[in-house]
Design a protein around this motif. Structure first.
Motif, PDB file in Angstrom:
ATOM      1  N   LYS A  25      -4.158  -6.019   2.988  1.00 24.05           N
ATOM      2  CA  LYS A  25      -3.304  -6.143   4.163  1.00 24.05           C
ATOM      3  C   LYS A  25      -2.780  -7.571   4.302  1.00 24.05           C
ATOM      4  O   LYS A  25      -1.606  -7.787   4.542  1.00 24.05           O
ATOM      5  N   ARG A  26      -3.670  -8.575   4.127  1.00 25.27           N
ATOM      6  CA  ARG A  26      -3.230  -9.955   4.322  1.00 25.27           C
ATOM      7  C   ARG A  26      -2.360 -10.435   3.163  1.00 25.27           C
ATOM      8  O   ARG A  26      -1.689 -11.454   3.255  1.00 25.27           O
ATOM      9  N   ARG A  27      -2.393  -9.706   2.036  1.00 30.65           N
ATOM     10  CA  ARG A  27      -1.524 -10.070   0.911  1.00 30.65           C
ATOM     11  C   ARG A  27      -0.199  -9.316   0.936  1.00 30.65           C
ATOM     12  O   ARG A  27       0.570  -9.380  -0.019  1.00 30.65           O
ATOM     13  N   GLY A  28       0.040  -8.547   2.008  1.00 38.76           N
ATOM     14  CA  GLY A  28       1.302  -7.825   2.130  1.00 38.76           C
ATOM     15  C   GLY A  28       1.396  -6.654   1.177  1.00 38.76           C
ATOM     16  O   GLY A  28       2.487  -6.257   0.771  1.00 38.76           O
ATOM     17  N   MET A  29       0.238  -6.077   0.767  1.00 39.39           N
ATOM     18  CA  MET A  29       0.233  -4.913  -0.114  1.00 39.39           C
ATOM     19  C   MET A  29       0.026  -3.655   0.734  1.00 39.39           C
ATOM     20  O   MET A  29      -0.272  -3.744   1.915  1.00 39.39           O
ATOM     21  N   ASN A  30       0.144  -2.487   0.091  1.00 36.78           N
ATOM     22  CA  ASN A  30      -0.064  -1.216   0.802  1.00 36.78           C
ATOM     23  C   ASN A  30      -1.568  -0.996   0.978  1.00 36.78           C
ATOM     24  O   ASN A  30      -2.259  -0.511   0.086  1.00 36.78           O
ATOM     25  N   ALA A  31      -2.096  -1.372   2.172  1.00 34.84           N
ATOM     26  CA  ALA A  31      -3.545  -1.365   2.400  1.00 34.84           C
ATOM     27  C   ALA A  31      -4.133   0.040   2.315  1.00 34.84           C
ATOM     28  O   ALA A  31      -5.193   0.247   1.714  1.00 34.84           O
ATOM     29  N   LEU A  32      -3.445   1.029   2.895  1.00 37.44           N
ATOM     30  CA  LEU A  32      -3.968   2.394   2.911  1.00 37.44           C
ATOM     31  C   LEU A  32      -4.060   2.944   1.484  1.00 37.44           C
ATOM     32  O   LEU A  32      -5.084   3.501   1.076  1.00 37.44           O
ATOM     33  N   LEU A  33      -2.990   2.742   0.719  1.00 37.27           N
ATOM     34  CA  LEU A  33      -2.946   3.251  -0.661  1.00 37.27           C
ATOM     35  C   LEU A  33      -4.063   2.645  -1.505  1.00 37.27           C
ATOM     36  O   LEU A  33      -4.796   3.343  -2.207  1.00 37.27           O
ATOM     37  N   TRP A  34      -4.246   1.319  -1.385  1.00 40.25           N
ATOM     38  CA  TRP A  34      -5.272   0.663  -2.199  1.00 40.25           C
ATOM     39  C   TRP A  34      -6.674   1.064  -1.769  1.00 40.25           C
ATOM     40  O   TRP A  34      -7.565   1.220  -2.591  1.00 40.25           O
ATOM     41  N   THR A  35      -6.866   1.227  -0.447  1.00 39.73           N
ATOM     42  CA  THR A  35      -8.191   1.645   0.030  1.00 39.73           C
ATOM     43  C   THR A  35      -8.523   3.030  -0.514  1.00 39.73           C
ATOM     44  O   THR A  35      -9.636   3.272  -0.998  1.00 39.73           O
ATOM     45  N   LEU A  36      -7.553   3.963  -0.480  1.00 38.51           N
ATOM     46  CA  LEU A  36      -7.793   5.309  -1.000  1.00 38.51           C
ATOM     47  C   LEU A  36      -8.043   5.254  -2.514  1.00 38.51           C
ATOM     48  O   LEU A  36      -8.916   5.961  -3.030  1.00 38.51           O
ATOM     49  N   LEU A  37      -7.304   4.390  -3.208  1.00 36.04           N
ATOM     50  CA  LEU A  37      -7.486   4.269  -4.661  1.00 36.04           C
ATOM     51  C   LEU A  37      -8.895   3.827  -5.013  1.00 36.04           C
ATOM     52  O   LEU A  37      -9.540   4.417  -5.881  1.00 36.04           O
ATOM     53  N   ARG A  79     -18.044 -17.148   1.444  1.00 31.85           N
ATOM     54  CA  ARG A  79     -18.347 -16.774   2.825  1.00 31.85           C
ATOM     55  C   ARG A  79     -17.100 -16.445   3.614  1.00 31.85           C
ATOM     56  O   ARG A  79     -17.080 -15.482   4.376  1.00 31.85           O
ATOM     57  N   SER A  80     -16.036 -17.255   3.440  1.00 30.48           N
ATOM     58  CA  SER A  80     -14.821 -16.990   4.206  1.00 30.48           C
ATOM     59  C   SER A  80     -14.162 -15.707   3.713  1.00 30.48           C
ATOM     60  O   SER A  80     -13.476 -15.022   4.470  1.00 30.48           O
ATOM     61  N   GLU A  81     -14.374 -15.365   2.418  1.00 29.95           N
ATOM     62  CA  GLU A  81     -13.862 -14.085   1.916  1.00 29.95           C
ATOM     63  C   GLU A  81     -14.619 -12.929   2.563  1.00 29.95           C
ATOM     64  O   GLU A  81     -14.027 -11.929   2.942  1.00 29.95           O
ATOM     65  N   LEU A  82     -15.959 -13.095   2.688  1.00 33.14           N
ATOM     66  CA  LEU A  82     -16.763 -12.040   3.320  1.00 33.14           C
ATOM     67  C   LEU A  82     -16.371 -11.854   4.778  1.00 33.14           C
ATOM     68  O   LEU A  82     -16.457 -10.758   5.321  1.00 33.14           O
ATOM     69  N   ALA A  83     -15.923 -12.949   5.416  1.00 32.18           N
ATOM     70  CA  ALA A  83     -15.613 -12.899   6.845  1.00 32.18           C
ATOM     71  C   ALA A  83     -14.446 -11.973   7.144  1.00 32.18           C
ATOM     72  O   ALA A  83     -14.289 -11.533   8.287  1.00 32.18           O
ATOM     73  N   ILE A  84     -13.619 -11.669   6.135  1.00 31.01           N
ATOM     74  CA  ILE A  84     -12.453 -10.810   6.423  1.00 31.01           C
ATOM     75  C   ILE A  84     -12.826  -9.337   6.449  1.00 31.01           C
ATOM     76  O   ILE A  84     -12.036  -8.503   6.848  1.00 31.01           O
ATOM     77  N   ILE A  85     -14.051  -8.992   6.009  1.00 28.78           N
ATOM     78  CA  ILE A  85     -14.459  -7.578   6.021  1.00 28.78           C
ATOM     79  C   ILE A  85     -14.439  -7.074   7.456  1.00 28.78           C
ATOM     80  O   ILE A  85     -15.066  -7.673   8.331  1.00 28.78           O
ATOM     81  N   PRO A  86     -13.700  -5.990   7.730  1.00 26.97           N
ATOM     82  CA  PRO A  86     -13.593  -5.497   9.112  1.00 26.97           C
ATOM     83  C   PRO A  86     -14.956  -5.092   9.666  1.00 26.97           C
ATOM     84  O   PRO A  86     -15.806  -4.598   8.922  1.00 26.97           O
ATOM     85  N   SER A  87     -15.157  -5.295  10.988  1.00 28.18           N
ATOM     86  CA  SER A  87     -16.467  -4.987  11.566  1.00 28.18           C
ATOM     87  C   SER A  87     -16.777  -3.495  11.497  1.00 28.18           C
ATOM     88  O   SER A  87     -17.947  -3.111  11.440  1.00 28.18           O
ATOM     89  N   VAL A  88     -15.726  -2.646  11.455  1.00 26.59           N
ATOM     90  CA  VAL A  88     -15.960  -1.207  11.307  1.00 26.59           C
ATOM     91  C   VAL A  88     -16.718  -0.941  10.001  1.00 26.59           C
ATOM     92  O   VAL A  88     -17.691  -0.170   9.969  1.00 26.59           O
ATOM     93  N   ALA A  89     -16.281  -1.609   8.920  1.00 27.76           N
ATOM     94  CA  ALA A  89     -16.937  -1.408   7.625  1.00 27.76           C
ATOM     95  C   ALA A  89     -18.376  -1.913   7.657  1.00 27.76           C
ATOM     96  O   ALA A  89     -19.277  -1.293   7.080  1.00 27.76           O
TER      97      ALA A  89
END
Ligand SMILES: [Zn+2]
Ligand SMILES: [Zn+2]
Length: 167
Positions: A79-91, A9-19
């Motif tokens: 993003k919270r793991r300090g990775m390239n969020a944009l690159l991974w999302t596009l991947l 549940r706490s993992e699901l909570a990080i999903i942005p509200s836009v998504a």
């Protein structure tokens, strides 16, 4: 088991509200298109009977919504793991057959933790905080290698640990 559930549940909570909003909208629009428009505008033997159309529409809409939520999760999580969020999302969006998702979950970095001294977000494998220099794991003050806190003497150089800790 409860712990696993609350973790999920706490993992699901990080999903942005836009998504969440996009997932809900896409689900609703798919239902409208498949159930509301298709039977009115498409005629002929190709169109499945209504119960089958309802099943296809609900299951299809659900799967698409889950994929959108997972993309949102990858964005927030990387993003919270300090990775390239944009690159991974596009991947994960553009690499076919869910290979982007598989690669993400195999390659993602460990979660960042707050430094106990200054509170800066730091990697869980760091030995020193890069922001304030605080030693995060006990190290032998003689040879500098990391040691366990309950060691009496350093396993690498043999110097007593307890005596150094008290001085
Ligand atoms: Zn710090
Ligand atoms: Zn040592």
């Amino acid at each position: 088991m409860n712990q696993a559930k609350s973790h999920f549940r706490s993992e699901l909570a990080i999903i942005p509200s836009v998504a969440r909003v996009i997932a809900a909208l896409v689900f609703v629009v798919m239902q409208i298109c498949l159930l509301g428009l298709v039977p009115h505008f498409v005629h002929g033997p190709d169109i499945p009977p209504m119960p089958a159309l309802v099943a296809i529409s609900l299951v299809g809409g659900f799967i698409v919504a889950v994929i959108i939520l997972m993309i949102g999760y990858v964005y927030a999580d990387s993003k919270r793991r300090g990775m390239n969020a944009l690159l991974w999302t596009l991947l994960v969006i553009f690499v076919p057959k869910a290979l982007g998702f598989i690669a993400y979950f195999l390659l993602r970095k460990p979660l960042l933790i707050p430094c106990p001294n200054c509170g800066a977000e730091i990697g869980s494998d760091f030995r020193y905080c890069p922001k304030c220099g605080h030693a995060l794991t006990p190290t032998c003050s003689h040879c500098g290698r990391s040691i366990s806190g309950d060691y009496v003497c350093c396993p690498y150089c043999g110097k007593p640990v307890a005596a150094q800790a008290t001085t």
